[in-house]
Motif scaffolding. Structure first.
Motif, PDB file in Angstrom:
ATOM      1  N   ILE A  32      24.731 -16.256   6.012  1.00 38.01           N
ATOM      2  CA  ILE A  32      24.929 -14.439   5.021  1.00 38.01           C
ATOM      3  C   ILE A  32      26.273 -13.956   5.201  1.00 38.01           C
ATOM      4  O   ILE A  32      26.983 -13.800   6.119  1.00 38.01           O
ATOM      5  CB  ILE A  32      24.204 -13.042   6.050  1.00 38.01           C
ATOM      6  CG1 ILE A  32      22.746 -13.744   5.414  1.00 38.01           C
ATOM      7  CG2 ILE A  32      24.173 -12.421   5.422  1.00 38.01           C
ATOM      8  CD1 ILE A  32      21.671 -13.653   6.287  1.00 38.01           C
ATOM      9  N   LEU A  67      23.312 -14.486  -0.181  1.00 43.51           N
ATOM     10  CA  LEU A  67      23.412 -15.253   0.506  1.00 43.51           C
ATOM     11  C   LEU A  67      23.255 -16.923  -0.991  1.00 43.51           C
ATOM     12  O   LEU A  67      22.453 -15.884  -2.013  1.00 43.51           O
ATOM     13  CB  LEU A  67      22.653 -16.020   1.717  1.00 43.51           C
ATOM     14  CG  LEU A  67      21.211 -16.829   1.059  1.00 43.51           C
ATOM     15  CD1 LEU A  67      20.846 -17.083   2.518  1.00 43.51           C
ATOM     16  CD2 LEU A  67      20.328 -14.835   1.032  1.00 43.51           C
ATOM     17  N   VAL A 206      17.224 -16.809   3.981  1.00 43.92           N
ATOM     18  CA  VAL A 206      16.974 -14.983   4.314  1.00 43.92           C
ATOM     19  C   VAL A 206      16.514 -15.026   5.735  1.00 43.92           C
ATOM     20  O   VAL A 206      17.417 -15.320   6.207  1.00 43.92           O
ATOM     21  CB  VAL A 206      16.829 -13.995   4.099  1.00 43.92           C
ATOM     22  CG1 VAL A 206      16.642 -12.652   4.646  1.00 43.92           C
ATOM     23  CG2 VAL A 206      17.537 -13.986   2.667  1.00 43.92           C
TER      24      VAL A 206
END
Length: 517
Positions: A32, A67, A206
């Motif tokens: 990320i 991301l 995520v």
């Protein structure tokens, strides 16, 4: 406040097909990239003055990340796209319960600012106490790689009358086919990967990037389909999940539209009974049958002779009556006043008070264009792609025309029917199946809703499991906004226990004095 579309985003639009085998877990979690949140998110220019202090306090803790994920998870080393999301850390970190992803529906709705909106609402602020709230922009929307496709000339030039003849509808159908094929020819590589399965894999990326072993989820409208697909793909990675205004477990466009339209007509019938109970106010009749006859007569009168008011730009026709009877019950008092004023009005006069308020076009909003880095509340192209990729109904002209003709026959709301074959020429991606699992799940269905009809909740429960909460109203996605239902919602995410099987929501017996805009 309305930082994004409200949780009742009218929009449950397409829900379909679903799942095969989950992709193998990546050896390393995706990286990320955290960065300062966009100025358009952190500034308070569009925040109501009374909310500025609370907003500043919350947004000062908001984290904005991106991301990279594969465009096509079957080709992990191929083209990649960006997923944008936010994290609003739990207010009480010492008692943190994990991460809670949220989605407002659509498809095409942005979840980017939804954590802030939920945290600022008195009915759902408790979620923020112990959960990091995750607001995802699904692929195709907002700060994620956006879906784009200019409206093809063939579609823009199509004749779109409100009540087309068969020949006019065929012309519209052919334009839709040509437009969809043109769009796919230019943007198909991306748009064909805008599926709920891929969006679910994006959410799981995520989750992994955040270092969360499991994640909780709150979805409304299309967000319920998103949740069902994620749960089916990754049952062991779901902690607690609540889906409100539940989608059907499979999507066939003509059946979907018919179910909604039939429920809308049933809602109009319930309104006639309510009007009969309040005949002393509205004077349409003392029985539901008498009220229905009076409203049909008003529709015919306005069809034959639309009202011409001196201060409105267009004549007012029967469509206003059909729209009024199609409203959810909290709007009935206002809708009834509009119909009463139309019944008692005459040509060549100023529009009556409530007719003018609803139809006057008195736009006092801020016309200033949003900043270039502003969140995108809704992406229409993503909506279209997600729907058409997952609609496994028939797409031929005859089916579309027959469905339209049937819906036009509904007595009070039939004129709201529109000929539609929006996915003609755009084949679905691939059918897959939802999976049943025993994990923690609440599905809330609204007893008399017309956007997500109640039987879909039961059908979805049979497909994926969980416990049903019945909401005694007809309002799409009302659970997070109504105190009695939201108490159950917040309590469930805190304890994992649903403490009741019914809540009132907005209710269905409004007082005539409660006129809402």
């Amino acid at each position: 406040m309305n930082l994004t579309r409200t949780l009742a985003l009218a929009g449950l639009a397409s829900l379909a097909g679903a799942i095969v085998v989950a992709a193998p877990a990546a050896a390393e979690p995706p990286a990320i990239v955290w960065a300062a949140c966009p100025d358009a998110v952190t500034n308070t220019d569009r925040v109501p003055p009374e909310d500025v202090d609370q907003y500043r306090a919350l947004v000062s803790t908001l984290q904005c990340g991106t991301l990279r994920v594969p465009l096509d998870y079957r080709r992990p080393n191929g083209r990649s796209i960006t997923i944008g999301f936010t994290r609003l850390p739990a207010a009480d970190h010492a008692h943190r319960q994990g991460a809670l992803a949220v989605n407002p529906g659509g498809p095409g709705g942005s979840g980017y600012l939804m954590p802030l909106e939920l945290a600022m609402s008195p009915t759902t602020a408790g979620l923020h106490d112990t959960y990091d709230m995750i607001g995802l922009d699904p692929r195709g929307v907002g700060y994620s790689t956006r879906a784009t496709c200019e409206e093809p000339q063939s579609l823009a030039a199509a004749n779109r009358p409100d009540a087309p003849t068969r020949d006019e509808a065929l012309e519209m159908y052919n334009a839709m086919v040509a437009g969809n094929r043109e769009c796919l020819a230019h943007q198909g590589e991306f748009l064909r990967q805008v599926t709920t399965e891929n969006i679910s894999r994006d959410l799981d990326a995520v989750r992994a990037g955040l270092g969360e072993r499991r994640i909780s989820f709150l979805g409304v409208s299309w967000g319920t389909w998103f949740g069902a697909v994620y749960r089916s793909l990754f049952p062991a990675r779901v902690d607690r999940m609540w889906i409100d205004s539940t989608a059907p477990p499979r999507f066939y466009g003509d059946q979907f539209i018919t179910a909604r339209s039939t429920a809308t007509e049933a809602g109009a019938d319930r309104m006639t009974a309510w009007l009969a109970e309040h005949d002393d106010v509205y004077r349409f009749g003392t029985t539901a049958a008498a009220v229905k006859a009076a409203l049909l007569a008003l529709e015919q009168s306005l069809t034959d002779h639309p009202r011409v008011f001196t201060d409105l730009p267009k004549p007012v026709d029967a469509m206003v009556v059909a729209l009024s009877t199609a409203q959810p019950s909290p709007v009935w008092p206002l809708a009834a006043l509009v119909m009463t004023e139309l019944r008692d009005s005459h040509d060549g006069t100023p529009a009556p008070l409530h007719v003018k308020a609803v139809l006057g076009g008195d736009d006092r909003g801020d016309d200033t264009p949003p900043p270039a880095d502003a969140p995108q509340d809704f992406n229409d192209v993503m909506n279209h792609a997600a729907i058409c990729n997952e609609d496994f109904g028939r797409r031929d002209f005859d089916t579309a025309w027959d469905t339209y003709q049937q819906l036009r026959e509904l007595p009070l709301t039939g004129m709201l029917a529109r000929f539609g074959a929006d996915c003609a020429g755009w084949d679905p991606v691939r059918p897959v199946n939802l999976r049943y699992s025993p994990g923690s799940l609440v599905l809330s269905g609204h007893r008399d809703e017309s956007v997500s009809v109640y039987p879909w909740t039961i059908e979805m429960q049979h497909a994926i499991g969980g416990t049903v909460l019945t909401v005694n109203d007809d309002v799409h996605g009302s659970v997070p906004r109504t105190q009695d239902c939201s108490n159950l919602l917040v309590g469930y995410f805190r304890t994992g226990v649903l403490s009741a099987r019914h809540c009132e929501g907005e209710g269905e017996n409004p007082d005539p004095s409660e006129v809402r805009d």
